[in-house]
Scaffold this active site. Structure first.
Site, PDB file in Angstrom:
ATOM      1  N   LYS A 160       1.051  -1.659   0.101  1.00  0.00           N
ATOM      2  CA  LYS A 160      -0.003   0.278   0.342  1.00  0.00           C
ATOM      3  C   LYS A 160       1.354   1.241   0.068  1.00  0.00           C
ATOM      4  O   LYS A 160       0.606   1.976  -0.541  1.00  0.00           O
ATOM      5  CB  LYS A 160      -0.994  -0.282   1.549  1.00  0.00           C
ATOM      6  CG  LYS A 160      -2.292   0.932   0.973  1.00  0.00           C
ATOM      7  CD  LYS A 160      -2.868   1.119   2.423  1.00  0.00           C
ATOM      8  CE  LYS A 160      -3.309   2.248   3.072  1.00  0.00           C
ATOM      9  NZ  LYS A 160      -3.929   2.882   3.634  1.00  0.00           N
ATOM     10  N   ASP A 205      -8.209   2.793   0.466  1.00  0.00           N
ATOM     11  CA  ASP A 205      -8.424   3.255   2.172  1.00  0.00           C
ATOM     12  C   ASP A 205      -9.674   3.235   2.364  1.00  0.00           C
ATOM     13  O   ASP A 205     -10.476   2.825   2.014  1.00  0.00           O
ATOM     14  CB  ASP A 205      -7.559   3.886   2.127  1.00  0.00           C
ATOM     15  CG  ASP A 205      -8.609   5.807   1.986  1.00  0.00           C
ATOM     16  OD1 ASP A 205      -9.316   5.368   1.273  1.00  0.00           O
ATOM     17  OD2 ASP A 205      -8.421   6.827   2.318  1.00  0.00           O
TER      18      ASP A 205
END
Ligand code: SF4
Length: 210
Positions: free
Chosen positions: A122, A140
Site C-alpha cells: 500500500k 483506504d
C-alpha cells in the site's frame, strides 16, 4: 441508475469539479520526504504525521541523516506517529538500502519500492502514484466505503476492491481517483451520516438517501 461502466466517467468528472484541490494531504517537499511521510502514516492520521514531520524534516534531510543518530533518538523523533519502534527500524533499513542500491534516491516503481524494508504494498502504491507511476488504485477506508456505496464494487477485501477499480477506472485516473474519493468521503460522504442532499453524485449513486 445505469451500469457502473456508464456512471464512472461522469462520477470522476463531477468529483474533479467539486474537489479541485484533491491531493495527498501529507505535507512533503521532496521524494525522500514523501516516502518517509507515507511510511509514518501507517495506523495514524495525515494530520498527525504532518505535525511530526514538520520538525523531523528539518533535522533529517538526507538518507544518511537517519543513520547518523542512534535508533533510540529516531524513535523519540517519530514517537507521536505510533508504532515508533517498527517505524524507526523500517526507516533505517530503507535508508540503508537507498544509499547502497539506489544512490540515495527514491525508486519509482512499486516493484522496487516493495523491496525496501518495512515498505508494504500500500505504501509503495501511494508513493509510486505520487511520483507519477501509479500501478494500481490505492484503497483506504474512504475508497472502500465510497466504492461500495457507489456500486463500483461488492467486495470488502481491499485487494478485490482494487481489482474491480482498475478494471473500471481509466489508467490515467488511477492516481487521482483515490484522492477524489478520499476528499469526497471526508467532506460529503461521511461514514456515519452521508450528506446525500449536498452530493454531486446523488443521481449516480445507488446508496443515495434523499
Ligand atoms: S449520494 Fe450519498 S451515499 Fe452516495 S456518494 Fe453521495 S453522499 Fe455518498
Amino acid at each position: 441508475m445505469g451500469p457502473k461502466r456508464e456512471r464512472i466517467g461522469p462520477a470522476i468528472a463531477r468529483l474533479r469539479a467539486a474537489h479541485p484541490d484533491a491531493a495527498i494531504a501529507l505535507r512533503t517537499g521532496s521524494e525522500l520526504e514523501l516516502l518517509v511521510a507515507v511510511m509514518l502514516s501507517a495506523q495514524t492520521t495525515d494530520v498527525n504525521v504532518n505535525r511530526v514531520t514538520e520538525q523531523l524534516f528539518r533535522k533529517y534531510r538526507r538518507p544518511e541523516d537517519y543513520l547518523a543518530v542512534p535508533e533510540e533518538e529516531l524513535r523519540r523523533d517519530i514517537y507521536a506517529t505510533g508504532f515508533f519502534r517498527q517505524k524507526a527500524r523500517a526507516l533505517r533499513g530503507t535508508m540503508r538500502m537507498l544509499i547502497e542500491e539506489y544512490d540515495g534516491r527514491v525508486p519509482r516503481t512499486v516493484e522496487e519500492l516493495v523491496r525496501l524494508p518495512g515498505v508494504a504494498r500500500k505504501t509503495a502504491n501511494v508513493v509510486a502514484s505520487e511520483l507519477g507511476h501509479p500501478q494500481g488504485v490505492v484503497v483506504d477506508t474512504h475508497v472502500r466505503r465510497l466504492s461500495q456505496r457507489l456500486g463500483f464494487t461488492r467486495h470488502d477485501d481491499p485487494v478485490k476492491i482494487e481489482r474491480d477499480l482498475v478494471r473500471l477506472v481509466a489508467r490515467e485516473d488511477w492516481g487521482l481517483f483515490p484522492h477524489l474519493l478520499i476528499w469526497h468521503g471526508r467532506r460529503v460522504c461521511l461514514a456515519r451520516a452521508p450528506r446525500c442532499e449536498n452530493c454531486v453524485l446523488v443521481d449516480l449513486c445507488p446508496a443515495a438517501r434523499v
